[in-house]
Design an enzyme around this catalytic site. Structure first.
Site, mmCIF file in Angstrom:
data_model
loop_
_atom_site.group_PDB
_atom_site.id
_atom_site.type_symbol
_atom_site.label_atom_id
_atom_site.label_comp_id
_atom_site.label_asym_id
_atom_site.label_seq_id
_atom_site.Cartn_x
_atom_site.Cartn_y
_atom_site.Cartn_z
ATOM 1 N N GLU A 165 0.784 -1.236 0.000
ATOM 2 C CA GLU A 165 0.000 0.000 0.000
ATOM 3 C C GLU A 165 0.814 1.283 0.000
ATOM 4 O O GLU A 165 0.369 2.327 0.457
ATOM 5 C CB GLU A 165 -1.018 -0.030 1.140
ATOM 6 C CG GLU A 165 -2.194 -0.895 0.748
ATOM 7 C CD GLU A 165 -2.725 -1.790 1.852
ATOM 8 O OE1 GLU A 165 -3.881 -1.600 2.221
ATOM 9 O OE2 GLU A 165 -1.983 -2.684 2.308
ATOM 10 N N TYR A 167 3.727 2.037 1.551
ATOM 11 C CA TYR A 167 4.571 2.383 2.691
ATOM 12 C C TYR A 167 6.037 2.042 2.376
ATOM 13 O O TYR A 167 6.370 1.619 1.267
ATOM 14 C CB TYR A 167 4.069 1.674 3.937
ATOM 15 C CG TYR A 167 2.716 2.176 4.414
ATOM 16 C CD1 TYR A 167 2.566 3.471 4.917
ATOM 17 C CD2 TYR A 167 1.582 1.365 4.363
ATOM 18 C CE1 TYR A 167 1.336 3.942 5.352
ATOM 19 C CE2 TYR A 167 0.344 1.827 4.802
ATOM 20 C CZ TYR A 167 0.225 3.118 5.291
ATOM 21 O OH TYR A 167 -0.995 3.580 5.719
ATOM 22 N N ARG A 215 2.505 -8.664 4.653
ATOM 23 C CA ARG A 215 1.414 -8.098 3.858
ATOM 24 C C ARG A 215 2.022 -7.487 2.604
ATOM 25 O O ARG A 215 2.765 -6.514 2.665
ATOM 26 C CB ARG A 215 0.631 -7.059 4.646
ATOM 27 C CG ARG A 215 -0.555 -6.510 3.869
ATOM 28 C CD ARG A 215 -1.563 -5.860 4.782
ATOM 29 N NE ARG A 215 -2.609 -5.184 4.049
ATOM 30 C CZ ARG A 215 -3.699 -4.676 4.602
ATOM 31 N NH1 ARG A 215 -3.874 -4.786 5.906
ATOM 32 N NH2 ARG A 215 -4.607 -4.067 3.883
ATOM 33 N N HIS A 253 -2.034 4.008 -1.273
ATOM 34 C CA HIS A 253 -2.967 5.023 -0.779
ATOM 35 C C HIS A 253 -3.119 6.186 -1.760
ATOM 36 O O HIS A 253 -4.143 6.873 -1.748
ATOM 37 C CB HIS A 253 -2.513 5.541 0.582
ATOM 38 C CG HIS A 253 -2.723 4.553 1.695
ATOM 39 N ND1 HIS A 253 -3.877 3.818 1.830
ATOM 40 C CD2 HIS A 253 -1.924 4.180 2.727
ATOM 41 C CE1 HIS A 253 -3.781 3.034 2.895
ATOM 42 N NE2 HIS A 253 -2.610 3.222 3.451
ATOM 43 N N GLN A 340 -17.839 5.775 6.884
ATOM 44 C CA GLN A 340 -18.160 6.979 7.643
ATOM 45 C C GLN A 340 -17.718 6.908 9.094
ATOM 46 O O GLN A 340 -17.380 7.934 9.692
ATOM 47 C CB GLN A 340 -19.666 7.248 7.581
ATOM 48 C CG GLN A 340 -20.158 7.643 6.205
ATOM 49 C CD GLN A 340 -21.662 7.824 6.171
ATOM 50 O OE1 GLN A 340 -22.248 8.486 7.026
ATOM 51 N NE2 GLN A 340 -22.309 7.232 5.190
#
Length: 664
Positions: A165, A167, A215, A253, A340
């Site tokens: 992702e 990082y 991951r 991201h 949310q």
């Protein structure tokens, strides 16, 4: 339906997992609070009690510069071990198993001391990272080993190395962010070296009995990301260095492709995981938009993964796994993918909870205890606030009657199911209906309640919600003018030329609903399942012709949609722009007539021609019964939209109802 594969045990090293369900890593936002670790312990203990096979904590940095920000969680010395031991002891007391994720944020850190393989600024960060020297790299590898040893001392069942992702480790792997020409960059072997060295160091720190998960980004979804062959090579590299379990990460991201929001089809990324599983001999977990046991069982049966990693579904229902095991899968409180309560607050500096389960993240604060004096309580209104209040009060032993004028529970929440991508929202009222019945709450549906129906109760809860605000404008009574509720409920037909007054969440929902069915996901977002190009990208297909011409407008000078959710608003805006929806800001409405909406914009008059004008300009509290109830001389509680109508906020309504139900 039975779930033989999902419920089958799996041994990894010395640890037996009772099923194939994992709670994936998720930052919760209260790690650095004064009572943060006590809250974390309560949070994970409840999910361990709920039967989940394995959990992974939110990311813990091995060095201060690798943390999320100035208050990020770091485990770099023995001083933090006692805090983490609170988590492991609570989890193990419930028979659970938990890994600590080690995460160095790299150029995604939200502070000025951020570092990366190269000085390449992330598009979602205000700061440019400092390029790491070789000494920095070697020290960081040692730090990973040190943090792994501390995790062992804290009692974790192993660690997960976050290498996806976007990082730090992912940044070393991809040409997009690694511009180095030394032994830590260049060809694939150089770009994977950092990952391999860290995996080797962490494996040595864990010893032979504990689990090492990595991951790995199964598809980067960014330009100059890894190719399909490079993803497989990375998986094989960590397998060779002693990795026991591969967990799936999807996208970076900064990718401009949604990966977990409700607009993403369920199971949209299992193809990427399946490609890696076929190439390695260790267990592989699929993740992202896998929320039902039926889907999880099916993908395991197809051989696309060995385990299923879920995070938000375990926020929505901590008893997910035990319900599957007990044959009660149909009563799972389903995650609706709204973001949310969880991701939107996290990315705005808050803490995570869940819209459909306000207890998530508040386990030690939202404690339910039997009432000492049972009361007869009337809850008027079956929307989010009324449902949640009635449920908690009923569970505690009060005699509760819930009145709802509509034929089913849900209130304004039901309107969302007409919006493409939000069909899952209808699962929430269904779940509450089941739980209300189990709690002994009497339901009276299908007609407006009057004060004459409310005799004999000890307390009243007014949760009658809102009414759409009326338009005060010449021509507001024109036959072409309709309310958003009339459109989303299907009560009013809509023409081919539509003017929407209001660019808030409701206005966007109306526009999406009027565009009709969503496009095929991969084609619309440029996703290439053949993985012929780096990052798994290809040009998006041309959009289909829209069924209507839609113009949205607002009085505010802000960008349309500025108040939408942090993690979903950009998706809705991108969809509407792709489909040709025009958006105007800073307008002054003048009048409505047969031609359409007359307005002033930039000191010039314009006419937006329309067959239908949809009014989405806000709401007003609906309190018709309040004076009559107050006259009865009994306690009256106002909650939800009936108390505050500034905006439709199901998150606040569910929470407010839950709080009152626990306090009555």
């Amino acid at each position: 339906m039975s779930f033989p594969r999902l419920l089958s045990p799996l041994h990894i090293r010395s640890i037996r997992l009772p099923n194939r369900m994992i709670m994936g890593s998720m930052h919760l936002g209260f790690e650095s609070a004064a009572d943060g670790f006590a809250r974390l312990a309560a949070f994970y203990a409840e999910r361990a009690r709920g039967g989940i096979g394995l959990m992974v904590t939110g990311g813990v940095a091995p060095t201060p510069e690798g943390s999320f920000g100035p208050d990020g969680t770091v485990l770099a010395d023995e001083h933090g071990v006692a805090d983490h031991r609170m988590i492991t002891q609570a989890v193990h007391a419930e028979g659970g198993r938990i890994l600590m994720q080690i995460l160095h944020c790299g150029r995604y850190s939200k502070h000025r001391e951020l570092v990366a393989p190269s000085a390449v600024k992330a598009p979602i960060s205000p700061f440019t990272p400092r390029e790491m020297s070789e000494a920095d790299i070697l020290a960081t590898i040692e730090a990973y080993g040190r943090t792994a040893r501390l995790a062992v001392a804290a009692g974790y069942d192993g660690v997960e190395v976050m290498a996806s992702e976007g990082y730090l480790i992912n940044e070393f792997m991809a040409p997009r962010t690694n511009k180095r020409t030394d032994g830590w960059g260049g060809d694939l072997a150089g770009r994977l070296r950092f990952l391999r060295e860290i995996t080797r160091k962490v494996r040595a720190a864990l010893g032979d009995k504990l689990i090492l998960s990595v991951r790995l980004s199964m598809v980067d979804l960014v330009e100059d990301g890894l190719t399909a062959e490079e993803v497989v090579a990375a998986a094989r590299a960590v397998e060779a260095e002693g990795c026991d379990l591969l967990n799936s990460g999807i996208g970076w991201h900064e990718a401009r492709i949604p990966t977990i929001a409700h607009t993403v089809p369920q199971g949209a990324w299992t193809w990427a995981t399946a490609r890696v599983k076929a190439a390695v001999g260790i267990p592989v977990a699929a993740s992202n938009r896998i929320k039902s046991p039926d889907m999880a069982e099916a993908l395991l049966a197809r051989g696309e993964a060995d385990l299923v990693s879920m995070a938000r579904p375990l926020l929505a229902d901590p008893d997910f796994a035990v319900k599957v095991g007990d044959g009660r899968a149909e009563v799972i409180n389903a995650c609706i993918g709204c973001n949310q309560g969880c991701l939107d607050p996290i990315f705005s500096g808050g803490s995570a909870t869940c819209l459909v389960n306000p207890r998530a993240g508040r386990e030690s604060r939202f404690r339910s205890s039997p009432t000492k004096a049972s009361k007869r309580i009337a809850v008027i209104g079956g929307g989010p606030a009324g449902m949640s209040c009635a449920l908690e009060a009923g569970r505690r032993g009060h005699a509760v009657t819930l009145f709802e004028a509509g034929p089913e529970l849900g209130g304004q929440f039901l309107l969302a199911r007409r919006v493409p991508g939000k069909e899952e929202y209808q699962a929430t009222p269904r779940h509450y209906a089941f739980e209300l019945a189990a709690a002994g709450v009497e339901l009276r549906l299908g007609r407006e309640v009057g004060v004459e129906d409310l005799d004999g109760f000890d307390q009243y809860v007014l949760a009658t919600g809102i009414t759409p605000r009326a338009l005060n404008l010449p021509g507001a009574d024109h036959p072409m003018v309709v309310g958003y509720d009339e459109v989303l409920s299907g009560r009013k037909a809509v023409g081919e030329r539509v003017a929407i007054l209001g660019c808030g969440g409701i206005g966007f929902d109306v526009a999406l609903a009027l565009l009709g069915e969503t496009e095929p996901f991969d084609a619309a977002w440029g996703i290439d399942r053949s993985f012929a190009h780096p990052g798994g990208l290809r040009p998006a297909a041309p959009p289909p012709s829209p069924p209507r011409r839609i113009v949205m407008m607002q009085r505010k000078p802000d960008r349309p949609g500025a108040g939408l959710g942090k993690t979903t608003g950009w998706i809705h805006k991108a969809v509407l722009q792709r489909r040709g929806v025009e958006m105007l800001s800073g307008v002054t409405y003048l009048l409505i007539d047969d031609k359409g909406v007359h307005l002033s914009l930039n000191n010039a008059r314009h006419v937006v021609e329309a067959d239908t004008v949809v009014v989405c300009i806000g709401q007003e509290s609906r309190r018709i019964l309040l004076p009559d109830l107050a006259a009865l001389g009994k306690p009256v509680h106002l909650i939800g939209g009936a108390r505050e109508s500034a905006r439709l906020d199901a998150l606040a309504a569910f929470e407010e109802g839950t709080r009152l139900g626990l306090a009555l």
